[in-house]
Design a protein around this motif. Structure first.
Motif, mmCIF file in Angstrom:
data_model
loop_
_atom_site.group_PDB
_atom_site.id
_atom_site.type_symbol
_atom_site.label_atom_id
_atom_site.label_comp_id
_atom_site.label_asym_id
_atom_site.label_seq_id
_atom_site.Cartn_x
_atom_site.Cartn_y
_atom_site.Cartn_z
ATOM 1 N N SER A 21 39.408 30.752 47.052
ATOM 2 C CA SER A 21 39.968 30.419 48.104
ATOM 3 C C SER A 21 39.758 29.013 48.541
ATOM 4 O O SER A 21 39.090 28.306 48.085
ATOM 5 C CB SER A 21 38.951 31.218 49.100
ATOM 6 O OG SER A 21 39.017 32.569 48.932
ATOM 7 N N VAL A 22 40.682 28.364 49.360
ATOM 8 C CA VAL A 22 40.900 26.968 49.535
ATOM 9 C C VAL A 22 39.735 26.768 50.602
ATOM 10 O O VAL A 22 39.472 27.351 51.513
ATOM 11 C CB VAL A 22 42.242 26.899 50.142
ATOM 12 C CG1 VAL A 22 42.177 25.179 50.948
ATOM 13 C CG2 VAL A 22 43.266 26.994 49.097
ATOM 14 N N GLY A 23 39.071 25.333 50.340
ATOM 15 C CA GLY A 23 38.089 25.280 51.339
ATOM 16 C C GLY A 23 36.603 25.540 51.075
ATOM 17 O O GLY A 23 35.612 25.256 51.539
ATOM 18 N N CYS A 24 36.532 26.400 50.033
ATOM 19 C CA CYS A 24 35.261 26.772 49.343
ATOM 20 C C CYS A 24 34.678 25.940 48.327
ATOM 21 O O CYS A 24 35.452 25.524 47.289
ATOM 22 C CB CYS A 24 35.291 28.295 48.965
ATOM 23 S SG CYS A 24 35.698 29.332 50.297
ATOM 24 N N ASP A 25 33.155 25.955 48.063
ATOM 25 C CA ASP A 25 32.817 25.553 46.810
ATOM 26 C C ASP A 25 32.370 26.597 45.630
ATOM 27 O O ASP A 25 31.970 27.504 46.078
ATOM 28 C CB ASP A 25 31.586 24.854 47.395
ATOM 29 C CG ASP A 25 31.516 23.527 48.329
ATOM 30 O OD1 ASP A 25 32.740 23.014 48.010
ATOM 31 O OD2 ASP A 25 30.607 23.354 49.142
ATOM 32 N N PHE A 26 32.663 25.933 44.704
ATOM 33 C CA PHE A 26 32.384 27.076 43.290
ATOM 34 C C PHE A 26 31.800 26.292 42.320
ATOM 35 O O PHE A 26 31.591 24.964 42.223
ATOM 36 C CB PHE A 26 33.967 27.522 42.731
ATOM 37 C CG PHE A 26 34.531 28.172 44.006
ATOM 38 C CD1 PHE A 26 34.455 29.662 43.885
ATOM 39 C CD2 PHE A 26 35.535 27.814 44.669
ATOM 40 C CE1 PHE A 26 35.222 30.233 44.863
ATOM 41 C CE2 PHE A 26 36.267 28.301 45.610
ATOM 42 C CZ PHE A 26 36.086 29.741 45.750
ATOM 43 N N ARG A 27 31.057 26.894 41.515
ATOM 44 C CA ARG A 27 30.548 26.697 40.119
ATOM 45 C C ARG A 27 31.298 27.116 39.060
ATOM 46 O O ARG A 27 31.711 28.243 38.858
ATOM 47 C CB ARG A 27 29.114 27.008 40.236
ATOM 48 C CG ARG A 27 28.176 26.532 39.062
ATOM 49 C CD ARG A 27 26.867 26.008 39.280
ATOM 50 N NE ARG A 27 26.341 25.723 40.743
ATOM 51 C CZ ARG A 27 26.179 24.543 40.908
ATOM 52 N NH1 ARG A 27 26.752 23.371 40.310
ATOM 53 N NH2 ARG A 27 25.686 24.078 42.349
#
Length: 83
Positions: A21-27
């Motif tokens: 999803s756009v706008g989210c932080d991921f590892r």
């Protein structure tokens, strides 16, 4: 055997950066595909945090404070989980 099953289960719950999803932080969990070394040279390494900024013809994300554009093919090779 249990460790292998846990890894398989985790891999099933991951998504590619292009699916995220756009706008989210991921590892970043792992890189999978023919362009792994190219991605690592760009700064996409396991355990790095990335934020997806836009999804269009190219995907725009932020990694290590730098905005980068990736093709969908490259983004498919970056497997992520929520940070």
């Amino acid at each position: 055997m249990l460790h292998a099953e846990a890894h398989d289960l985790e891999a099933d719950t991951l998504q590619s950066l292009s699916q995220a999803s756009v706008g989210c932080d991921f590892r970043i969990r792992f890189l999978s595909g023919p362009a792994c070394e190219q991605l690592r040279r760009l700064g996409f390494c396991e355990s790095m945090q990335v934020r997806k900024l836009a999804h269009g013809r190219n995907l725009i994300c932020s990694v290590c404070g730098t905005r980068m554009a990736l093709s969908r093919e490259l983004a498919e090779q970056v497997k992520v989980c929520p940070a």
